[in-house]
Design a protein around this motif. Structure first.
Motif, PDB file in Angstrom:
ATOM      1  N   ALA A 141       0.859  -1.185   0.000  1.00  0.00           N
ATOM      2  CA  ALA A 141       0.000   0.000   0.000  1.00  0.00           C
ATOM      3  C   ALA A 141       0.890   1.227   0.000  1.00  0.00           C
ATOM      4  CB  ALA A 141      -0.921   0.009   1.219  1.00  0.00           C
ATOM      5  N   VAL A 142       0.634   2.144  -0.905  1.00  0.00           N
ATOM      6  CA  VAL A 142       1.436   3.356  -1.024  1.00  0.00           C
ATOM      7  C   VAL A 142       0.573   4.563  -0.683  1.00  0.00           C
ATOM      8  CG1 VAL A 142       2.839   4.795  -2.534  1.00  0.00           C
ATOM      9  CG2 VAL A 142       2.851   2.312  -2.823  1.00  0.00           C
ATOM     10  N   VAL A 143       0.946   5.268   0.366  1.00  0.00           N
ATOM     11  CA  VAL A 143       0.230   6.479   0.770  1.00  0.00           C
ATOM     12  C   VAL A 143       0.867   7.646   0.032  1.00  0.00           C
ATOM     13  CG1 VAL A 143      -0.569   7.880   2.686  1.00  0.00           C
ATOM     14  CG2 VAL A 143      -0.091   5.446   3.052  1.00  0.00           C
ATOM     15  N   GLY A 144       0.149   8.159  -0.951  1.00  0.00           N
ATOM     16  CA  GLY A 144       0.685   9.195  -1.814  1.00  0.00           C
ATOM     17  C   GLY A 144       0.944   8.596  -3.190  1.00  0.00           C
ATOM     18  N   ALA A 145      -0.116   8.442  -3.959  1.00  0.00           N
ATOM     19  CA  ALA A 145      -0.009   7.746  -5.252  1.00  0.00           C
ATOM     20  C   ALA A 145       0.355   8.719  -6.361  1.00  0.00           C
ATOM     21  CB  ALA A 145      -1.328   7.034  -5.568  1.00  0.00           C
TER      22      ALA A 145
END
Length: 311
Positions: A141-145
């Motif tokens: 999961a990447v916070v800041g796509a």
């Protein structure tokens, strides 16, 4: 438009300066280590990381090209009042940061910390454990796509990982299997084996990653920060690590840099510190120079610039 004067606030490699001078023979360049018929403060264009007092003294300034993606140094009230355009280096550091994140994930999955300590101690590990997890089949999961997040996701998926993105409104972003709105962050990070934070240094992000946020992470997952150190409540992160709720943290940035002597992160067995080096790359200045050259053509032609930053 008269030929602009370009001032650099840092020492760009000589070969790249020569490249710019060859491409723009009518434009003057001034800066550290450069001979020029004008002072940097007289420039119409600044390339670098100019401090507010430097910008204030540059009375003819029309455009600032930052050499990084962050904009923390910019006094936007001043630039807006004076009509100065600000552009950043969004995308320039994304490839190296993405590789750096993969390196940290592999470090944890392949037990590199354990193996390095054993090597330095001259200790052969007799137990032949097969519990080393593979990235293949795991989720991210990447916070800041944004640009950085997209590059991370693209590489992760090439290794067989599932990649989920988190942005403000949940809009679809190429490279991610699915994107979640910020309000649905708990759902996204609750299913991820690895969670990467690459948010900018806005005031709204300060201490956003707190105890409640960490409580939503999947038990045994790994946390990484390649955005801004002040976005993380470090006390809450340490608590999540010490309670074994999360298995490890890869930190390229910290709240205070350099990290103070005696800080718990220095010797924490579950923490990998990389001292704000994720952006470092032998190709960084080359990509920055290409971005700047493209924008300089646009500037001289009166066309919109790439990577304009709003306050």
């Amino acid at each position: 438009m008269d030929a602009p004067k370009v001032g650099l606030t840092f020492r760009l490699p000589t070969a790249l300066v020569s490249q710019l001078r060859e491409q723009f023979p009518a434009i003057g360049f001034a800066g550290p280590g450069l001979e020029a018929p004008f002072r940097t403060s007289e420039a119409n264009v600044i390339l670098g990381w100019p401090k507010p007092d430097f910008v204030q003294a540059a009375t003819s300034l029309k455009w600032i090209q930052l050499f990084a993606a962050g904009t923390d140094i910019v006094d936007f009230q001043n630039t807006l009042q004076r009509g100065i355009v600000v552009t950043n280096a969004r995308g320039v550091g994304s490839p190296s940061i993405a590789e750096h994140v993969l390196a940290m994930m592999l470090h944890f999955n392949r037990r590199m910390g354990l193996l390095l300590r054993a090597q330095l101690e001259g200790c052969w590990i007799e137990k032949n454990s097969f519990d080393y997890p593979e990235l293949n089949g795991q989720s991210l999961a990447v916070v800041g796509a944004g640009s950085i997040g997209t590059e991370i996701a693209r590489r992760a998926r090439a290794l067989g990982m599932r990649a989920f993105g988190i942005n403000r409104d949940g809009r679809a972003v190429d490279g991610f299997e699915r994107t979640f709105a910020v309000k649905n962050t708990a759902e996204a990070i609750g299913k991820a084996d690895h969670v990467v934070v690459c948010v900018p240094g806005h005031e709204s992000n300060a201490r956003a990653f707190d105890a409640e946020w960490f409580s939503h992470m999947k038990s045994g997952a790994y946390f990484y920060n390649v955005g801004r150190g002040n976005a993380v409540d470090e006390t809450a992160l340490l608590s999540a690590l010490d309670s074994d709720h999360i298995a490890g943290a890869g930190l390229d940035v910290t709240d205070v840099e350099p990290l103070p002597a005696g800080h718990p992160f220095w010797k924490h067995p579950k923490v990998l510190l990389t001292q704000h080096k994720a952006m470092n790359s032998a190709r960084y200045w080359e990509r920055l120079t290409q971005l700047f050259a493209d924008n300089l053509v646009r500037f001289t032609q009166g066309r919109p610039l790439v990577n304009i930053v709003q306050a």
